[in-house]
Design a protein around this motif. Sequence first.
Motif, short mmCIF file in Angstrom:
data_model
loop_
_atom_site.label_atom_id
_atom_site.label_comp_id
_atom_site.label_asym_id
_atom_site.label_seq_id
_atom_site.Cartn_x
_atom_site.Cartn_y
_atom_site.Cartn_z
N ALA A 17 0.85 -1.19 0.00
CA ALA A 17 0.00 0.00 0.00
C ALA A 17 0.88 1.25 0.00
N ARG A 19 1.94 4.91 0.96
CA ARG A 19 1.73 5.92 2.00
C ARG A 19 1.85 7.32 1.37
N ASN A 20 0.92 8.18 1.68
CA ASN A 20 0.97 9.56 1.18
C ASN A 20 1.79 10.38 2.16
N GLU A 97 -4.08 10.57 14.14
CA GLU A 97 -4.41 10.39 12.73
C GLU A 97 -4.66 11.69 11.98
N ARG A 182 -2.06 7.54 9.80
CA ARG A 182 -3.00 6.98 8.83
C ARG A 182 -2.70 7.50 7.43
N ILE A 184 -2.08 5.94 4.51
CA ILE A 184 -2.56 5.28 3.28
C ILE A 184 -3.79 5.99 2.72
N HIS A 185 -4.68 6.42 3.60
CA HIS A 185 -5.90 7.08 3.15
C HIS A 185 -5.85 8.59 3.35
N GLN A 187 -5.62 12.38 2.66
CA GLN A 187 -6.01 13.18 1.49
C GLN A 187 -4.93 14.16 1.08
#
Length: 361
Positions: A17, A19-20, A97, A182, A184-185, A187
């Motif tokens: 996955a 990571r941003n 998060e 957090r 991976i999700h 924005q």
Amino acid sequence: AIVKKLKPDAEIVTIEARRNVRVVQIRDSALSKRRLTENKLHLEARIGELAERLKASNPNGAVIAPKEFLTLAKANGHFGDLPEAHYNALRGLNTLEKADWLVQIGRNEPPPYAVENSARSWFADEPTLQLGTVERVPGELIDAAGRVYVTKEQTRFRDSICQGILESKREQESLQGVDRLRLIHAQRTKTIYLLSNQSLPGLRPDVVTTLDGLLLPGRLAVAMQRDNGVLLGASMLAQRHPDLFQSEREAKRDYADFEQLQGGNSLYISLIGICHPEEAVALRQVTYRTAKQKGGSDRKAFLYAGVDAQTVLDKIHGAPVVIKEIRKPAVQPAATGNLIALLGGYFDADAYEPMNEAEFE
């Protein structure tokens, strides 16, 4: 290995996955728990100052560190109201998060005997288990562009079972910390400052620097925090902080030492730290004159991104000052690949010219 021990028919699946995240990592120190708690040369204040510098640009951050260091730092007024967490209490934690940036300090490394105790507990009946295979070997850090940096020695076991247990407690605990944001999700791209040279699987740093390249020197960091985000010139430092600097000469020496750590470039020219679009980590340079100043050179000071220069300098000097110039920090370009990047742990990179790929070959 432990999963297979519990359930031999389990299927292990790796999910890659993305990571941003943008990672800034040091390469010259593991920042062990011992070094952190010894707090030599105001290390605690230096790290606390970095967090304050980041907060001035964006207050939405967080801190992760060994519990003992966090307790000591909080008792001395560092990190303020930043959300925090400590190693061995990270899994499932959601309180960080929403943070945009994280300063993650040190790493969670158990002593060799603790690793071998775990190995004996789980694999006493495993004929391939070998104890007493711990060693110290040079590490390496590979950045996002594929450049390799040789780092200081780190612990490794020749026995694969012991090594797997070590990594589950050391590398994986650091990754647990990183993933509390957090990523991976997420924005938006978040920023992680890894204050340890421990290489983490699947997380290559975008920027590799040194501890001194990211932190202010000890006494300057203390003075910066006392003066609420302003670093004054040498004479003012000696006047305002006689417990730190017994003379103006001592303050000048700290500045000179810092210039040397920055590769010989003037502090007033290069500014400090790393600056990039997401987080202005470097300081702004302010040139000004006081009301009583008739001649001589302009005064200089360094300020955090969110500090109002006019208001804070007026208050410090007890009268309005004349701001001549405010220099914004320049973005520092990423280093180009060269032999010194590959062998950075053994050579002073500033003493050598970069070489291109053909020259290297």
